[in-house]
Every structure is written in structure tokens, then in C-alpha cells.
Design a protein around this motif. Structure first.
Motif, PDB file in Angstrom:
ATOM      1  N   UNK A 194      34.510  31.993  42.323  1.00  0.00           N
ATOM      2  CA  UNK A 194      34.656  32.002  40.861  1.00  0.00           C
ATOM      3  C   UNK A 194      33.374  32.469  40.193  1.00  0.00           C
ATOM      4  N   UNK A 195      32.244  32.039  40.757  1.00  0.00           N
ATOM      5  CA  UNK A 195      30.962  32.498  40.195  1.00  0.00           C
ATOM      6  C   UNK A 195      30.786  33.990  40.399  1.00  0.00           C
ATOM      7  N   UNK A 196      31.219  34.476  41.587  1.00  0.00           N
ATOM      8  CA  UNK A 196      31.102  35.911  41.843  1.00  0.00           C
ATOM      9  C   UNK A 196      31.980  36.728  40.915  1.00  0.00           C
ATOM     10  N   UNK A 197      33.169  36.218  40.624  1.00  0.00           N
ATOM     11  CA  UNK A 197      34.057  36.922  39.689  1.00  0.00           C
ATOM     12  C   UNK A 197      33.460  36.960  38.287  1.00  0.00           C
ATOM     13  N   UNK A 198      32.819  35.850  37.898  1.00  0.00           N
ATOM     14  CA  UNK A 198      32.207  35.836  36.564  1.00  0.00           C
ATOM     15  C   UNK A 198      31.065  36.870  36.483  1.00  0.00           C
ATOM     16  N   UNK A 199      30.296  36.949  37.559  1.00  0.00           N
ATOM     17  CA  UNK A 199      29.206  37.927  37.592  1.00  0.00           C
ATOM     18  C   UNK A 199      29.744  39.355  37.586  1.00  0.00           C
ATOM     19  N   UNK A 200      30.834  39.595  38.353  1.00  0.00           N
ATOM     20  CA  UNK A 200      31.445  40.927  38.371  1.00  0.00           C
ATOM     21  C   UNK A 200      32.006  41.299  37.023  1.00  0.00           C
ATOM     22  N   UNK A 201      32.606  40.286  36.327  1.00  0.00           N
ATOM     23  CA  UNK A 201      33.139  40.546  34.975  1.00  0.00           C
ATOM     24  C   UNK A 201      32.013  40.937  34.022  1.00  0.00           C
ATOM     25  N   UNK A 202      30.877  40.285  34.149  1.00  0.00           N
ATOM     26  CA  UNK A 202      29.726  40.616  33.288  1.00  0.00           C
ATOM     27  C   UNK A 202      29.241  42.048  33.541  1.00  0.00           C
ATOM     28  N   UNK A 203      29.175  42.422  34.833  1.00  0.00           N
ATOM     29  CA  UNK A 203      28.725  43.784  35.159  1.00  0.00           C
ATOM     30  C   UNK A 203      29.712  44.829  34.654  1.00  0.00           C
ATOM     31  N   UNK A 204      31.018  44.515  34.767  1.00  0.00           N
ATOM     32  CA  UNK A 204      32.021  45.459  34.257  1.00  0.00           C
ATOM     33  C   UNK A 204      31.884  45.645  32.761  1.00  0.00           C
ATOM     34  N   UNK A 205      31.629  44.527  32.050  1.00  0.00           N
ATOM     35  CA  UNK A 205      31.457  44.633  30.600  1.00  0.00           C
ATOM     36  C   UNK A 205      30.234  45.476  30.248  1.00  0.00           C
TER      37      UNK A 205
END
Length: 522
Positions: free
Chosen positions: A71-82
Motif C-alpha cells: 500500500x505504501x508502494x502504491x501511494x508512492x507510485x501514485x505520487x510519482x505519476x501525478x
């Protein structure tokens, strides 16, 4: 976390689970395995039914436990995508601005193309055909201009006698264009107007500045430009005279003496002409000449039954008559019109006057035959004069037609005329006759550096007067054939060579003029 991949949980006793002694539960499971809780003070004993329940709960809890950390990795990936999306939006905005800039440049080039088409139409209307200079857009040195090269690079040189030039801004040497550099535009977003000389003016410049017959009118000095024009001119005069001192009995039979004279004169004039362009269509100029004049008179005089040959020579050296002039270009020569230039010249009387030099009188040896012959030669005319003129230039393929109309008006003044009898000079009011002249010719531009011209000049001198009485035999006419060659040495220096051949007894036999005008700016 246990090695099994799930967290330990405490369970309440249920069916099939028996408590041990002292409230402790056995740690032995149905499979006979130890639960590892002995240190906690209780033990489990699990039967077959509860073991199945525990196995199902473990199967359900395993994915949940495994998904907790990603879940933490997904949050970090979402931030990078943004962040990537934000960067792409900025890039899109930048590309949009570049598109708008390219669109503006495209419209600007369209306007320049229209201006170029109009200029080409004007050139065709003027009959210039394929001139030596090919127009190009955005020449270096003048923003957003339509200029000419390489003939336009030719610096401005002097017309042979007056140093007058067709208005023109100096052309700059081409330079490589920088990548991504846009053409400057004038205020209001409109493209800059066409600057510099037209093709007709450039062709006229290349040809007319080599024409030796244009005593007034030529090409103008650009605004803010200086032209220093050193020159040297050689004129050779020769005239034969035949006189009879006697009487005639019947036609064809004369009693008396026959005198034969040959007069030769060599005039070398070194001059410096300075010109300055006040505006692109108006210039002023000054000419300072230094004259070296040599001549001789060869006379065949009777001596009894024989003849004697006498040779009398004289020289004259000094400053000639200073000249001040101005020229103004009336129009630009567009739409097929000729270029019109009006000129004005004022000549002083700073040189040695012909009436100031001593002469041979009857009291000198052989004075009877040589009376009136000067012992010293003049370096000026002895009269102030003005010279208005009009120059017309018409570029037409494959050359340039040119013409000049002028009139020399000398102001009458009282001169001390020498007495051939040896007496004191006599003051006489002398008025030279009007001296109109017309010149016409054609020139060809051989290439971007050389030009060749041919012309003819016809002059007529009207009757002069002494004390307001006409002088018999004073009017005369003469003509001169001229050809000139000009070569552009560099952008600032040009070499002009012209030759004139006299037509008639009262004109120079030959005239050679060499000029080396140099143009510069302060």
C-alpha cells in the motif's frame, strides 16, 4: 512476524479444545506440533475440527497481511505519476506557446513574401529584368529587411567629377543565421518595411559612377557616410593656327607673310573631393584641385626668304578653383519612373587668372610674331561661376540609360587685360558666354564588381562680351566621346578609369581621369 508469514493470534477455548492444569492450555496440536507458546505459560491442544477452522482463517488472512506493505508502494507510485502528469502538462503548455510563436512567424513571413512580390513587380515595371543582385529576406545588419547581394554590397563610389550618389544605405556582409532566431518586427506586430536601395538604384549605382561625362550628377552618398575621392586628371590640348599678313590681288594669289603656329598644352590636375551624406537623398561636397600646367607654342615665322622655327614654353603651378556643391535626389525611381537628381555647383576663382600672368609684348624678341603669348600659364579661369544641372537615370535591361543637362554661368567681372604693346593693363568688364551642355549614354554592369559606360557630351559656348560689347568669333561648339570602366576593389574602395576623346577643334584631344574613392563612417 512468524516464519509462517502471519501474525500470532490468541484464541479463546472452543469446542474440541481442553484446558490443561492450572488454567494452562496444552501446546500440542492435532498434528502433534508445538505452537511455541510454552514460554507464555499456557498450551493449546487442538482437535481436528478447530484445526480446519484455523487453517481457513489463515488462508484468508495471508493475502491481507501480504497487501499491507505494498500500500505504501502504491501511494508512492501514485505520487510519482501525478508528478509526471504535472510535468507533461507543463510541456504541453510550452509546446502550445511554441506553436503560437511559429504561427506568428509564419504570418510574418507571409507578409514579407507579399512585400517581396510587390518589389519584384516594381522591378519588372522598371524594366530591370534579371539584375545582378538577387533579393533576399532578412539580410544581416538591417532587421526584417529585403536587401540585395552581392551587387548591393558594392560600396558607393564617386561620379567622376562631382561625386554625387544615388541614396542608399550601406549593405552589410552576409552572416550565418542563428538557429531558432526570429526576424525582428516593428512595433504593433507588423513586419518592418523594405529598407535600402531599390534594384533600380543599385544598377544605376554600379554603372553611373563610372561615367566620365557626368560633370554633375551621379550617385548620392548615404546618410552619415563620408567619401574621400582622390583623383588625378590629365588633359592634352593641341591646336594649329595659320595666319597671313599681306594682301590679296586676285583669289588664290596673296602677297605677304604666312605664319603657322601650333599650340600644345598639358594640364595635370590632382584633386581631393570630399562628400558627406546629410540624408539618404541629400549630400554636400567640396573639391580642392592642385594644377600643374605646361604648354608650348611652336611658330614658323618668315625670316627673309627663309623660315625660322620658334619654340616658346611656359608653366603654371598652384591651387586651382575650389568648388562647393550639393545634390538632391527627387524620387526613388519606383513604378518604372527614371531617377531624377538635381545638382548645384559653385566655383570660386582661387586659381591664378589668365589675366594675371605676364605675356610677350611687341618689345620682346620676336614679339611681332609671338605677341600675346603667355610667359606663365594660369591655374584657374578667373571667374566665379554656378553650374545647375539635372541628372536622369533610367535602369532598363540589360543596362542603364543616363542623361545630364547642365549650364555653366560665369559671373562677369572687371579684369586687368595686359597690353600687347607693353603699356599698363587696361581694366575691361568681361562677361563669358553661357555654356550649356547635354550628356547622354548607356552603361552595362559586367558583373558584381565591374561596369562599363559609353557616352557623348555636346557643349556650346555663346558669345562673350567686353564692356558689354560682343566679341567677334567668341562662340564655338565642341563634343567629347567618353567611355569609362569601374572596378569594385572592396566594400569601401572603388577604382574608376575614364577616357575622353575630343570631337572638334576647340576641345581637348584626349582626357584621362583616374579616381580612387574611399567610403567610411565616423
Amino acid at each position: 512476524m512468524p516464519a509462517g508469514g502471519f501474525r500470532q493470534r490468541f484464541w479463546r477455548p472452543a469446542a474440541g479444545i481442553a484446558p490443561g492444569k492450572a488454567g494452562r492450555y496444552p501446546a500440542t496440536l492435532a498434528g502433534g506440533c508445538s505452537g511455541g507458546d510454552a514460554a507464555r505459560g499456557f498450551r493449546f491442544k487442538v482437535g481436528p475440527g478447530p484445526a480446519l477452522v484455523l487453517g481457513g482463517l489463515g488462508a484468508v488472512l495471508l493475502p491481507v497481511a501480504a497487501a499491507a506493505d505494498p500500500a505504501d508502494d502504491l501511494q508512492q507510485l501514485r505520487t510519482e505519476i501525478q508528478k509526471e502528469i504535472s510535468a507533461l502538462k507543463k510541456q504541453e503548455a510550452k509546446l502550445h506557446q511554441q506553436f503560437l510563436e511559429l504561427d506568428r512567424k509564419s504570418k510574418l513571413l507571409d507578409k514579407k513574401s507579399q512585400l517581396l512580390d510587390r518589389e519584384l513587380q516594381h522591378m519588372r515595371a522598371a524594366g530591370t529584368g534579371a539584375v545582378a543582385a538577387a533579393p533576399g529576406v532578412g539580410a544581416p545588419g538591417t532587421p526584417a529587411t529585403i536587401s540585395a547581394a552581392p551587387a548591393a554590397q558594392a560600396p558607393v563610389a564617386a561620379a567622376p567629377s562631382s561625386g554625387i550618389e544615388v541614396a542608399q544605405a550601406p549593405a552589410a556582409a552576409p552572416a550565418p543565421a542563428e538557429q531558432g532566431q526570429s526576424a525582428p518586427s516593428s512595433s504593433g506586430g507588423e513586419s518592418a518595411p523594405i529598407q535600402g536601395p531599390s534594384a533600380a538604384q543599385q544598377q544605376a549605382r554600379q554603372v553611373v559612377e563610372t561615367a566620365p561625362a557626368l560633370s554633375s550628377g551621379g550617385v548620392l552618398t548615404p546618410k552619415g557616410q563620408f567619401v574621400i575621392d582622390p583623383s588625378i586628371e590629365y588633359d592634352y590640348w593641341s591646336q594649329n593656327q595659320l595666319g597671313v599678313n599681306g594682301f590679296q590681288i586676285i583669289p588664290g594669289i596673296t602677297f605677304g607673310n604666312i605664319f603657322a603656329n601650333r599650340v600644345e598644352q598639358n594640364i595635370t590636375t590632382a584633386a581631393v573631393t570630399g562628400r558627406y551624406g546629410i540624408t539618404d537623398s541629400w549630400e554636400i561636397n567640396i573639391k580642392v584641385p592642385y594644377v600643374y600646367n605646361t604648354g608650348q607654342t611652336i611658330s614658323l615665322i618668315p625670316e627673309g626668304t627663309m623660315a625660322q622655327l620658334l619654340n616658346v614654353g611656359a608653366t603654371g603651378t598652384g591651387i586651382g578653383d575650389l568648388q562647393f556643391g550639393s545634390s538632391y535626389q527627387i524620387n526613388s525611381g519606383n513604378n518604372g519612373w527614371p531617377i531624377f537628381i538635381i545638382n548645384g555647383l559653385f566655383k570660386t576663382a582661387t586659381g591664378i587668372s589668365p589675366y594675371q600672368v605676364p605675356i610677350i609684348t611687341v618689345n620682346d624678341p620676336n614679339g611681332t610674331f609671338l605677341e600675346g603669348t603667355p610667359k606663365q600659364l594660369a591655374t584657374g579661369t578667373g571667374f566665379y561661376a554656378i553650374e545647375p544641372s539635372l541628372t536622369v537615370l533610367l535602369p532598363t535591361a540589360p543596362g542603364v540609360l543616363f542623361a545630364n543637362i547642365q549650364d555653366i554661368h560665369n559671373f562677369g567681372r572687371t579684369q586687368n587685360v595686359q597690353n600687347v604693346n607693353g603699356g599698363p593693363p587696361s581694366p575691361v568688364f568681361l562677361q563669358p558666354g553661357e555654356n550649356p551642355a547635354i550628356t547622354f549614354g548607356i552603361g552595362f554592369s559586367l558583373n558584381d564588381r565591374a561596369a562599363l559606360t559609353f557616352s557623348y557630351q555636346q557643349q556650346h559656348v555663346f558669345t562673350a562680351s567686353a564692356n558689354h560689347q560682343p566679341i567677334s568669333g567668341s562662340p564655338y561648339s565642341f563634343g567629347t566621346f567618353n567611355f569609362g570602366l569601374g572596378y569594385q576593389i572592396s566594400q569601401s574602395t572603388r577604382l574608376n578609369l575614364s577616357v575622353g576623346i575630343g570631337a572638334g577643334p576647340n576641345t581637348p584631344v584626349a582626357k584621362v581621369l583616374l579616381e580612387l574613392p574611399y567610403k567610411f563612417s565616423l
